[in-house]
Design a protein around this motif. Sequence first.
Motif, short mmCIF file in Angstrom:
data_model
loop_
_atom_site.label_atom_id
_atom_site.label_comp_id
_atom_site.label_asym_id
_atom_site.label_seq_id
_atom_site.Cartn_x
_atom_site.Cartn_y
_atom_site.Cartn_z
N ASN A 106 0.78 -1.16 0.00
CA ASN A 106 0.22 -0.08 0.00
C ASN A 106 0.75 1.18 0.16
O ASN A 106 1.56 1.39 0.91
CB ASN A 106 -0.80 -0.01 1.35
N PRO A 111 -4.94 3.58 5.51
CA PRO A 111 -5.26 2.06 4.92
C PRO A 111 -6.27 2.16 3.83
O PRO A 111 -7.21 2.83 3.68
CB PRO A 111 -6.09 1.72 6.33
N THR A 113 -8.66 -0.81 1.41
CA THR A 113 -9.02 -2.23 1.19
C THR A 113 -9.34 -2.45 -0.34
O THR A 113 -9.97 -1.68 -0.75
CB THR A 113 -10.38 -2.76 2.38
N THR A 141 -7.12 -5.68 3.45
CA THR A 141 -6.79 -4.46 3.87
C THR A 141 -5.22 -4.36 4.11
O THR A 141 -4.80 -5.03 4.90
CB THR A 141 -7.52 -4.20 5.20
N LYS A 143 -2.44 -1.60 5.78
CA LYS A 143 -1.98 -0.25 6.45
C LYS A 143 -1.06 0.65 5.49
O LYS A 143 -0.53 -0.03 4.65
CB LYS A 143 -1.37 -0.32 7.69
N GLU A 146 2.22 -0.82 4.20
CA GLU A 146 2.40 -2.12 4.61
C GLU A 146 2.61 -3.01 3.37
O GLU A 146 1.91 -2.70 2.18
CB GLU A 146 0.95 -2.69 5.38
#
Length: 201
Positions: A106, A111, A113, A141, A143, A146
């Motif tokens: 990401n 965050p 999804t 999902t 973060k 992440e």
Amino acid sequence: MTEAAKPAQRRVNNSSILVGCVVFVAGMVGAAYASVPLYRLFCQVTGYNGTTQRVEQFSDTVLDQTVKVTFDANTSSGLNWEFKPVQNSVEPKIGETVQITYKATNKSPTPVTGTAVFNVTPMEAGAYFNKVQCFCFTETTLKPGETLEMPVVFFVDPEITKAEETKNIRTITLSYTFYPSQGAKPVAGLQDKTGETGRKL
């Protein structure tokens, strides 16, 4: 029929037409809502349009013949993720259960999804490409910043070697496209490049 009765008859006819139109429209709306899950079910059962199969068990037959499986990864323009396969291809025996991995990062500050749609090419192979485990079964999902490795466990059904339209297939490409999650998404992408959460798979 008397002249006095004609207006009443016309009113009855008009009411019948109105009721018929209302029933027709209601039926069309119901069919439209039902068509999506029915189409998904049809694709999953038949492998139509390159839709892979979801199974609970491994193959109990492994052939000496191998098939090359290559992997493709894409993200929609609305998803700021880096998404790619860890390996570009594998060459398992037909019927052999194998695990490969995709990786997603990401790159946005919040965050996010995502939901993955998938398919295989050639499309005829979809009915024989069986997934035991896949991140595409649920939403994922991530973060901010992440990175997540997401396994896919699959096998190619030995029956692929018997069907006239698939017996000469030597290479299958498994493709995923991740979209921002906005409720239910189709499980199979139409010509797209198509339990637990993604982390637990």
